[in-house]
Write an enzyme that holds these catalytic residues in place. Structure first.
Site, PDB file in Angstrom:
ATOM      1  N   CYS A 117       0.835  -1.201   0.000  1.00  0.00           N
ATOM      2  CA  CYS A 117       0.000   0.000   0.000  1.00  0.00           C
ATOM      3  C   CYS A 117       0.873   1.256   0.000  1.00  0.00           C
ATOM      4  O   CYS A 117       0.623   2.202  -0.755  1.00  0.00           O
ATOM      5  CB  CYS A 117      -0.917  -0.028   1.232  1.00  0.00           C
ATOM      6  N   CYS A 118       1.932   1.272   0.843  1.00  0.00           N
ATOM      7  CA  CYS A 118       2.840   2.425   0.854  1.00  0.00           C
ATOM      8  C   CYS A 118       3.519   2.585  -0.506  1.00  0.00           C
ATOM      9  O   CYS A 118       3.779   3.708  -0.946  1.00  0.00           O
ATOM     10  CB  CYS A 118       3.907   2.256   1.928  1.00  0.00           C
ATOM     11  N   CYS A 205      -0.593   8.082   7.886  1.00  0.00           N
ATOM     12  CA  CYS A 205      -1.969   7.829   7.461  1.00  0.00           C
ATOM     13  C   CYS A 205      -2.836   7.429   8.664  1.00  0.00           C
ATOM     14  O   CYS A 205      -2.368   6.791   9.608  1.00  0.00           O
ATOM     15  CB  CYS A 205      -1.989   6.702   6.430  1.00  0.00           C
ATOM     16  N   CYS A 208      -2.888   3.810  10.023  1.00  0.00           N
ATOM     17  CA  CYS A 208      -1.564   3.282  10.384  1.00  0.00           C
ATOM     18  C   CYS A 208      -0.858   4.121  11.443  1.00  0.00           C
ATOM     19  O   CYS A 208       0.353   4.018  11.628  1.00  0.00           O
ATOM     20  CB  CYS A 208      -0.691   3.182   9.135  1.00  0.00           C
ATOM     21  N   CYS A 233       8.489   3.400   5.461  1.00  0.00           N
ATOM     22  CA  CYS A 233       7.470   3.200   4.440  1.00  0.00           C
ATOM     23  C   CYS A 233       8.018   3.123   3.029  1.00  0.00           C
ATOM     24  O   CYS A 233       7.271   3.014   2.074  1.00  0.00           O
ATOM     25  CB  CYS A 233       6.447   4.322   4.504  1.00  0.00           C
TER      26      CYS A 233
END
Ligand code: SF4
Length: 273
Positions: A117-118, A205, A208, A233
């Site tokens: 996702c990162c 985010c 997270c 990340c």
């Protein structure tokens, strides 16, 4: 004139004990206007405040992952109007996000880690943000987490740069403590994210990030379900590769930037404003 990369380690060492303003001014004078300040957190606004006062042209960019807290969006806008600056925001590739969400849902990072996702929401946009730059400035500090305990003030960025397009990473606050950052924020009335008033220290985010307890590393609230040494990340992924020579800098191959899918002292108590 760009810094001599073959002697960057020496330059970095000679600037390590200098005031962050001197380090930032060196970077701005050497690379302006192709120097960008990466903006997301409290340290970054300190650097923006310093850069505005130095008065050399610079750019500011931010990565809009689409998953930030509402408070963070308001904070970004407050900084923009406070300093009268343009903040270039980089959003993730819509198709890549759509595909990730369609196949794995909105919270895949809790299941198989944050890297994918990162990679989509942060690293690929960062590659685009850095493309026109010769140097970028980060708010990394050595006392933020074990992964950042060796960050030098100047380093060659081998993750996002390449031999054909060298990129220098500048970390003016590397040797500053959290206390020094917040003293600067108070003394200079620098805007900060209101989430700091609610126990958040390092803010990323929304899904997270969580508040940390006194005595914990300030980045302990980031990706807390993962092993501590993996909590970068991708923006600063080379930090997880171990100690680095400040001149040779990040050791990770520039292949990361090309494929592009995902900041000393020991632990200190997390500091809140
Ligand atoms: Fe995705 Fe979390 Fe990384 Fe944000 S911090 S890009 S939500 S994994």
């Amino acid at each position: 004139m760009p810094l001599d990369l073959t002697t960057l380690a020496d330059t970095s060492a000679s600037y390590a004990a200098r005031d962050p303003r001197d380090i930032l001014e060196l970077a701005l004078r050497e690379y302006s206007p192709a120097v960008g300040l990466s903006f997301s957190g409290a340290e970054d606004v300190v650097l923006i405040d310093m850069a505005v006062k130095i008065g050399v042209p610079f750019t500011v960019f931010s990565l809009d992952t689409g998953r930030l807290h509402p408070e963070t969006y308001r904070f970004l806008d407050r900084v923009r109007t406070h300093y009268g600056i343009t903040i270039d925001t980089f959003a993730p590739n819509a198709d890549a996000v759509q595909n990730l969400v369609r196949t794995k849902g909105f919270f895949s990072f809790y299941v198989d880690g944050h890297k994918e996702c990162c990679g989509i929401r942060k690293v690929e946009p960062l590659v685009r943000a850095l493309a026109p730059l010769r140097a970028w400035v980060t708010g990394q500090r050595q006392d933020q987490s074990p992964t950042r305990s060796h960050v030098p003030v100047l380093q060659v960025d081998r993750t996002f740069g390449s031999p054909d397009r060298p990129l220098v990473k500048v970390n003016p606050l590397s040797f500053w403590t959290s206390q020094q950052v917040w003293a600067y924020i108070r003394d200079h009335e620098v805007p900060y994210n209101t989430l700091h008033d609610h126990g958040f220290v390092s803010i990323g985010c929304e899904p997270c990030t969580r508040p940390v307890n006194p005595g914990q590393h300030e980045r302990a609230g980031r990706w807390w379900w993962e092993e501590e040494t993996k909590r970068e990340c991708g923006l600063h992924a080379a930090n997880t590769q171990g100690p680095q020579d400040s001149g040779t800098g990040d050791q990770e191959s520039s292949a990361l930037a090309k494929s592009a899918p995902d900041s000393g002292p020991g632990p200190r108590p997390a500091m809140r404003p």
